[in-house]
Write a protein that holds these residues in place. Sequence first.
Motif, PDB file in Angstrom:
ATOM      1  N   ASP A 281       0.834  -1.201   0.000  1.00 17.23           N
ATOM      2  CA  ASP A 281       0.000   0.000   0.000  1.00 17.23           C
ATOM      3  C   ASP A 281       0.881   1.269   0.000  1.00 17.23           C
ATOM      4  OD1 ASP A 281      -2.446   1.306  -0.001  1.00 17.23           O
ATOM      5  OD2 ASP A 281      -2.532   1.434   2.194  1.00 17.23           O
TER       6      ASP A 281
ATOM      7  N   LYS B 214      -3.510   3.051  -6.497  1.00 18.84           N
ATOM      8  CA  LYS B 214      -4.399   3.218  -5.327  1.00 18.84           C
ATOM      9  C   LYS B 214      -3.645   3.086  -4.003  1.00 18.84           C
ATOM     10  CE  LYS B 214      -8.451   1.830  -7.822  1.00 18.84           C
ATOM     11  NZ  LYS B 214      -9.400   0.741  -8.089  1.00 18.84           N
ATOM     12  N   ARG B 215      -2.345   3.215  -4.065  1.00 17.34           N
ATOM     13  CA  ARG B 215      -1.560   3.105  -2.830  1.00 17.34           C
ATOM     14  C   ARG B 215      -1.773   4.352  -1.965  1.00 17.34           C
ATOM     15  NH1 ARG B 215       3.315  -0.600  -3.902  1.00 17.34           N
ATOM     16  NH2 ARG B 215       2.433  -1.903  -5.552  1.00 17.34           N
ATOM     17  N   HIS B 216      -1.918   4.140  -0.673  1.00 12.97           N
ATOM     18  CA  HIS B 216      -2.290   5.237   0.235  1.00 12.97           C
ATOM     19  C   HIS B 216      -1.109   5.938   0.888  1.00 12.97           C
ATOM     20  CE1 HIS B 216      -6.126   3.038   0.107  1.00 12.97           C
ATOM     21  NE2 HIS B 216      -6.662   4.226   0.325  1.00 12.97           N
ATOM     22  N   LYS B 217      -0.003   5.204   1.069  1.00  8.89           N
ATOM     23  CA  LYS B 217       1.064   5.747   1.918  1.00  8.89           C
ATOM     24  C   LYS B 217       2.264   6.163   1.066  1.00  8.89           C
ATOM     25  CE  LYS B 217       0.380   2.024   4.580  1.00  8.89           C
ATOM     26  NZ  LYS B 217       0.670   0.946   5.504  1.00  8.89           N
TER      27      LYS B 217
ATOM     28  N   GLN C 105      -7.461  15.453  -6.855  1.00  7.40           N
ATOM     29  CA  GLN C 105      -8.622  14.886  -6.164  1.00  7.40           C
ATOM     30  C   GLN C 105      -9.938  15.113  -6.898  1.00  7.40           C
ATOM     31  OE1 GLN C 105      -8.674  12.736  -4.094  1.00  7.40           O
ATOM     32  NE2 GLN C 105      -7.013  12.905  -2.608  1.00  7.40           N
TER      33      GLN C 105
ATOM     34  N   VAL D 286      -8.950   8.611  -3.476  1.00  5.09           N
ATOM     35  CA  VAL D 286      -7.893   8.076  -2.619  1.00  5.09           C
ATOM     36  C   VAL D 286      -7.329   9.201  -1.740  1.00  5.09           C
ATOM     37  CG1 VAL D 286      -5.652   6.930  -2.584  1.00  5.09           C
ATOM     38  CG2 VAL D 286      -7.279   6.419  -4.411  1.00  5.09           C
ATOM     39  N   TYR D 287      -7.413   9.016  -0.459  1.00  2.00           N
ATOM     40  CA  TYR D 287      -6.761   9.949   0.462  1.00  2.00           C
ATOM     41  C   TYR D 287      -5.398   9.382   0.791  1.00  2.00           C
ATOM     42  CZ  TYR D 287     -11.359  11.982   0.990  1.00  2.00           C
ATOM     43  OH  TYR D 287     -12.543  12.589   0.745  1.00  2.00           O
ATOM     44  N   ARG D 288      -4.404  10.267   0.819  1.00  2.00           N
ATOM     45  CA  ARG D 288      -3.053   9.725   1.005  1.00  2.00           C
ATOM     46  C   ARG D 288      -2.370  10.337   2.217  1.00  2.00           C
ATOM     47  NH1 ARG D 288      -3.152   9.625  -4.858  1.00  2.00           N
ATOM     48  NH2 ARG D 288      -3.081   7.442  -5.469  1.00  2.00           N
ATOM     49  N   GLU D 289      -1.555   9.503   2.841  1.00  2.00           N
ATOM     50  CA  GLU D 289      -0.740   9.976   3.965  1.00  2.00           C
ATOM     51  C   GLU D 289       0.676  10.208   3.426  1.00  2.00           C
ATOM     52  OE1 GLU D 289      -0.508   6.579   6.440  1.00  2.00           O
ATOM     53  OE2 GLU D 289      -2.678   6.275   6.448  1.00  2.00           O
TER      54      GLU D 289
END
Length: 438
Positions: free
Chosen positions: A18, A117-120, A142, A152-155
């Motif tokens: 992810d 679609k990776r979040h981090k 976005q 997708v929200y990302r950190e």
Amino acid sequence: MTPYSLRRLQLATQLDSDSVAIIIGNTEQIRNLNISYPFRQDNDFYYLTGFNEPYCVCVIRPGHDTPYIMFARDSDSHQEVQFGSRAGLNGLETNHGVNRAIDINEFKEKIVGLFEKRHKLFISDNHGQYHDQLGLWLTARQPEHAFDSVKVYREIHQLSPLIAQMRVIKDEHELNLIKQAAHASVQGHIAVMQASAPDVNERVLSATFNRTISDYGCDSVGYGNIVASGNNGICLHYEDNNQPCKAGDMVLTDLGGEYQHYTADISRTFPVNGKFTDAQAALYQVVLDALDASIALVKPGAKWNTLFEANQRVLAQGLLDLGILKGDIEEILASEAQREFTVHKTGHWMGLHVHDVGSYQAPNSNEWTTLEPNMVFTIEPGIYIPANCDKVDAKWRGIAIRIEDDILVTEDGYINLTKQAPRTIAEIETCMSSDKLI
Ligand code: GLY
Ligand code: MN
Ligand code: MN
């Protein structure tokens, strides 16, 4: 596998599918108009890629079938004739193990799509080139997804601390390069001692070091040369290196060659004319004893702070014995009164950077770091007595001494990588009385 692909794999196994790792390379820095400073790659980037061109970004996607992507400049025959060859996008894929090379001019358009679609996002951007922009580009993308199910929200996380944990333990490839840097630098220090004489300018000694390390394969130094005669040594990072050395003074040198991106870091202090006075020898021996007291403690399991504490005790006791400090040794140490003359902390990790990355504290605790095999660091106690210090006897004034060795932790102790650079009074006097390399 190369050392670099192994490290990328090691990094990827600490992340997950992810995650995306983004490592920003360095750009050229303008010196004047169309002249740049010599290019130096970012250390995190070099550690993971071994690729030495400016204007690159490395992207690693753990678990992806094309995990290793590189943004870089493409070939350009006109530019390459002027400024040197480039790998080019094809070359990166063919010769450098890159799964997909993309023109750096397309970075802004292409980077967000690579996240899929990776979040981090884990970012190493040590000079802050893109950190703010990446956030903006993510936000700008976005609305495209605002009404569908794939928003997708990302950190965003810092990647450098993870890389630092890897870099603090050197692998075999790194140790070989550090040993080459140490060997070249040892030869450089010997040549500097042998070139020293009254009226020789500090800049000539500095150039002597550079000339010698180039004979041993170094392209550069790892930090600015310090050749500080007499009272100039009071300034810890004196880099003017432009005064004539005077008979009767000492010269404090802090010089380290860089070999394929890895540096050494050695300080030696010697009399200009090759013969210690009694006062110089007395102070010098205190500093050398302090260094050796710390080195003797190096082994896996030792705590970082014990090295510093050991040399401060020897320095304080020595200053007391010579009448430079007065009072009770335990009270001096408790109040750190010796720091007036010992000034600085006495060591740091060393590798791609002279003050290399890595914590001095154990993770999530107030404990000091415990030494482990294949850590490399300096130990560098000193005593500095300014020429205008009228609270001590005149014979001590204007003496600045630092002795610095590079230490590798082994399975059962240590190797002093730089002990061949003359360090005892007898070794220095012998070296300086000889025309030949010892
Ligand atoms: N040469 C810089 C240092 O000794 O830390
Ligand atoms: Mn150092
Ligand atoms: Mn140094």
